[in-house]
Design a protein around this motif. Structure first.
Motif, PDB file in Angstrom:
ATOM      1  N   UNK A   1     -15.929   7.267 -12.985  1.00 39.84           N
ATOM      2  CA  UNK A   1     -17.303   7.482 -13.937  1.00 39.84           C
ATOM      3  C   UNK A   1     -18.008   8.499 -13.000  1.00 39.84           C
ATOM      4  N   UNK A   2     -17.903   8.666 -11.814  1.00 36.06           N
ATOM      5  CA  UNK A   2     -18.672   9.622 -10.812  1.00 36.06           C
ATOM      6  C   UNK A   2     -18.478  11.182 -11.207  1.00 36.06           C
ATOM      7  N   UNK A   3     -17.220  11.496 -11.744  1.00 43.77           N
ATOM      8  CA  UNK A   3     -16.934  13.125 -11.818  1.00 43.77           C
ATOM      9  C   UNK A   3     -17.839  13.681 -12.611  1.00 43.77           C
ATOM     10  N   UNK A   4     -18.329  14.946 -12.091  1.00 39.01           N
ATOM     11  CA  UNK A   4     -19.219  15.824 -12.655  1.00 39.01           C
ATOM     12  C   UNK A   4     -18.538  16.753 -13.528  1.00 39.01           C
ATOM     13  N   UNK A   5     -17.148  16.881 -13.401  1.00 37.65           N
ATOM     14  CA  UNK A   5     -16.389  18.191 -14.106  1.00 37.65           C
ATOM     15  C   UNK A   5     -15.194  17.733 -13.787  1.00 37.65           C
ATOM     16  N   UNK A   6     -14.346  18.927 -13.805  1.00 35.78           N
ATOM     17  CA  UNK A   6     -12.825  19.046 -13.392  1.00 35.78           C
ATOM     18  C   UNK A   6     -12.753  18.479 -12.105  1.00 35.78           C
ATOM     19  N   UNK A   7     -13.826  18.472 -11.257  1.00 40.18           N
ATOM     20  CA  UNK A   7     -13.747  17.928  -9.723  1.00 40.18           C
ATOM     21  C   UNK A   7     -14.601  17.060  -9.544  1.00 40.18           C
ATOM     22  N   UNK A   8     -14.922  16.152  -8.613  1.00 41.53           N
ATOM     23  CA  UNK A   8     -15.724  15.248  -8.437  1.00 41.53           C
ATOM     24  C   UNK A   8     -17.149  15.732  -8.610  1.00 41.53           C
ATOM     25  N   UNK A   9     -17.585  17.002  -7.888  1.00 45.84           N
ATOM     26  CA  UNK A   9     -18.751  17.502  -7.847  1.00 45.84           C
ATOM     27  C   UNK A   9     -19.084  18.508  -9.080  1.00 45.84           C
ATOM     28  N   UNK A  10     -18.093  18.824  -9.839  1.00 46.53           N
ATOM     29  CA  UNK A  10     -18.153  19.783 -10.954  1.00 46.53           C
ATOM     30  C   UNK A  10     -17.153  20.800 -11.245  1.00 46.53           C
ATOM     31  N   UNK A  11     -17.419  22.016 -11.228  1.00 47.92           N
ATOM     32  CA  UNK A  11     -16.060  22.786 -11.649  1.00 47.92           C
ATOM     33  C   UNK A  11     -15.549  23.422 -10.404  1.00 47.92           C
ATOM     34  N   UNK A  12     -15.875  23.266  -9.289  1.00 41.53           N
ATOM     35  CA  UNK A  12     -15.557  23.658  -7.890  1.00 41.53           C
ATOM     36  C   UNK A  12     -14.871  22.444  -7.164  1.00 41.53           C
ATOM     37  N   UNK A  13     -13.835  22.733  -6.432  1.00 43.61           N
ATOM     38  CA  UNK A  13     -13.181  21.781  -5.657  1.00 43.61           C
ATOM     39  C   UNK A  13     -13.963  21.694  -4.266  1.00 43.61           C
ATOM     40  N   UNK A  14     -13.876  20.396  -3.713  1.00 40.37           N
ATOM     41  CA  UNK A  14     -14.575  20.226  -2.434  1.00 40.37           C
ATOM     42  C   UNK A  14     -13.754  19.367  -1.593  1.00 40.37           C
TER      43      UNK A  14
END
Ligand SMILES: N[C@@H](CCC(=O)N[C@@H](CS)C(=O)NCC(=O)O)C(=O)O
Length: 194
Positions: free
Chosen positions: A134-147
């Protein structure tokens, strides 16, 4: 620079993140049963905590703990942390959640002292995977970019799959997305994994 790792262990997160950051490093495999490295060293002489991951810098300093190593990788490559003023705090918050609330629960699944303990740990993991989905902000946890946090979560999802814990579809899709990344493929290949 060297990464001490064990195939498929939590050190896979650091391995992936270091490739994502484009760092040049050697890998040293550690046998966690015998605590010997592949080069014949006693691992507890290298890290008295006797667990992976451990990173040895070129100046000989050593860094341990997934949260610290992944934060250090994100400092080396800021694109691997979320943007914005509280980005580094949000990253720390996520790494702490994965480390203390997900990673640590797996110990109780892998080596339970009773069936009841294993069942309780599985239930907690179930809840926490739902929370993180439920925390996902996009394709990755923080949005569209991998962290670097995505590398840690991917590693935990491999473990969940290994012990038959079902996770929300969003997390399975995320794991598949991660598998297409060259850094992930390289780390898996280096560790002799799928
Ligand atoms: N607090 C440490 C825990 C690391 C850890 O649990 N490492 C495991 C592999 S995933 C290990 O090396 N276990 C061997 C042992 O404890 O003897 C971290 O987050 O880096």
């Amino acid at each position: 620079m060297k990464l001490y790792y064990s195939p498929g262990a939590c050190s896979l997160a650091d391995h992936i993140a270091m490739h994502e950051a484009g760092l040049t490093f050697d890998r040293v495999r550690v046998d966690l049963a015998t605590k010997q490295t592949e080069t014949g060293e006693q691992f507890n002489q290298i890290n008295p905590k006797s667990y992976v991951p451990t990173v040895e810098m070129d100046d000989g300093q050593r860094l341990t703990e997934n949260v610290a190593i992944l934060s250090w990788v994100a400092q080396r490559k800021p694109a691997l942390a979320p943007n914005g003023e509280p980005g580094s705090l949000r990253l720390l918050e996520m790494l702490a959640f994965i480390s203390t609330e997900i990673h640590k629960q797996f110990g109780r699944v892998f080596k339970p002292t009773s069936d009841a303990e294993a069942a309780a740990a599985r239930e907690k993991l179930d809840q926490r995977f739902q929370l993180i989905a439920a925390m996902f902000a996009g394709d990755y946890l923080f949005g569209s970019d991998v962290s670097v946090a995505d590398a840690y979560l991917f590693t935990m999802l491999r473990w969940a799959n290994h012990v038959g814990i079902e996770v929300p579809a969003k997390l399975n899709e995320f794991a598949e997305r991660m598998r297409t990344r060259p850094a992930v493929q390289l780390a898996l290949k280096h560790e002799g994994l799928d």
